[in-house]
Enzyme design. Structure first.
Site, mmCIF file in Angstrom:
data_model
loop_
_atom_site.group_PDB
_atom_site.id
_atom_site.type_symbol
_atom_site.label_atom_id
_atom_site.label_comp_id
_atom_site.label_asym_id
_atom_site.label_seq_id
_atom_site.Cartn_x
_atom_site.Cartn_y
_atom_site.Cartn_z
ATOM 1 N N CYS A 95 91.238 1.947 13.538
ATOM 2 C CA CYS A 95 91.969 1.501 12.358
ATOM 3 C C CYS A 95 91.177 0.455 11.576
ATOM 4 O O CYS A 95 90.125 0.778 11.032
ATOM 5 C CB CYS A 95 93.375 1.035 12.739
ATOM 6 S SG CYS A 95 94.486 1.005 11.318
ATOM 7 N N HIS A 202 95.914 5.173 15.424
ATOM 8 C CA HIS A 202 95.998 4.309 16.607
ATOM 9 C C HIS A 202 96.165 5.150 17.873
ATOM 10 O O HIS A 202 97.279 5.282 18.405
ATOM 11 C CB HIS A 202 97.164 3.326 16.471
ATOM 12 C CG HIS A 202 96.872 2.181 15.552
ATOM 13 N ND1 HIS A 202 96.156 1.076 15.954
ATOM 14 C CD2 HIS A 202 97.167 2.000 14.253
ATOM 15 C CE1 HIS A 202 96.057 0.236 14.928
ATOM 16 N NE2 HIS A 202 96.651 0.769 13.893
ATOM 17 N N GLU A 204 95.483 4.445 20.827
ATOM 18 C CA GLU A 204 95.893 3.644 21.998
ATOM 19 C C GLU A 204 97.409 3.632 22.187
ATOM 20 O O GLU A 204 97.898 3.375 23.289
ATOM 21 C CB GLU A 204 95.351 2.211 21.875
ATOM 22 C CG GLU A 204 96.134 1.276 20.956
ATOM 23 C CD GLU A 204 95.865 1.499 19.469
ATOM 24 O OE1 GLU A 204 95.120 2.436 19.108
ATOM 25 O OE2 GLU A 204 96.405 0.711 18.663
#
Ligand code: MN
Length: 227
Positions: A95, A202, A204
């Protein structure tokens, strides 16, 4: 087990979990760390998400929506990613991290997608963290597409979340586009050679369900020192 440096941000828990599950030991940095020392000590760098890069760093006047990152982060992360790349070590940039990587290599950014991209899809910092928002089309033969091959629909697309209002505009030196949104927004870049991947979403946030586990595993594999 490789040690991976993570740049400091406000939402660390999902990054830490993703790195640990991929088999690496995370080292959370602070702005007091010295980029050259970090680059020498760790096996790879994960650049985390956050606020906007100061547009002065890529020669632009600030858009009205400019929302600065924590003081000191821009200079620290730009020096850090340059030092890690110079050391020939892997970088995974997420990001804001992808935007930092691009600016560090001389590129610039779309400062506000809703006002600068006609027909833009839902790229919005208010989008839900854990919901997939739009698809991305991948570049065949890229490291990204190869790592994600088991997850891609028809071998070429996948769904991503989309909590951002900025994006890469002109590419930094050596970077190539490896995923785009249907509206043309650049969603992933990489540099041939040593692992260097940036994604605009994102990954994660999905450690529970594993949609992007191949990216973290590929990164950690690249960080392993030859034994
Ligand atoms: Mn997006």
């Amino acid at each position: 087990m490789p040690t991976i440096a993570l740049s400091p941000c406000r939402q660390m828990s999902d990054y830490l979990e993703s790195v640990r599950r991929a088999g690496a030991s995370p080292r959370e940095l602070t702005l007091a760390d010295q980029p050259a020392a970090v680059a020498a000590e760790v096996d790879g760098l994960l650049l985390t998400g956050g606020g906007d890069v100061d547009p002065a760093l890529y020669g632009a006047a600030p858009h009205s929506t400019y929302s600065a990152a924590e003081p000191g982060r821009d200079a620290f992360e730009i020096a850090l990613v340059r030092a890690v790349l110079d050391a020939g070590k892997p970088v995974f940039a997420i990001c804001r991290g992808m935007q930092v990587l691009n600016v560090a290599l001389g590129g610039d950014l779309v400062q506000d997608i809703p006002t600068e991209v006609n027909g833009a899809a839902h790229h919005d910092i208010r989008e839900p963290r854990y919901a997939l928002a739009h698809e991305v089309w991948t570049t065949q033969g890229s490291r990204f597409s190869t790592l994600m091959r088991e997850k891609l629909v028809d071998g070429e697309s996948c769904q991503v979340n989309s909590r951002h209002h900025q994006a890469v505009k002109h590419l930094g030196a050596g970077l190539e586009v490896v995923a785009t949104a249907p509206d043309g927004v650049i969603e992933a870049v990489e540099r041939p050679g040593t692992f260097c991947l940036g994604v605009q979403w994102h990954p994660e946030n999905f450690w529970r369900t594993g949609e992007f586990r191949p990216l973290f595993e590929g990164f950690v594999d690249a960080c392993r020192r030859p034994s």
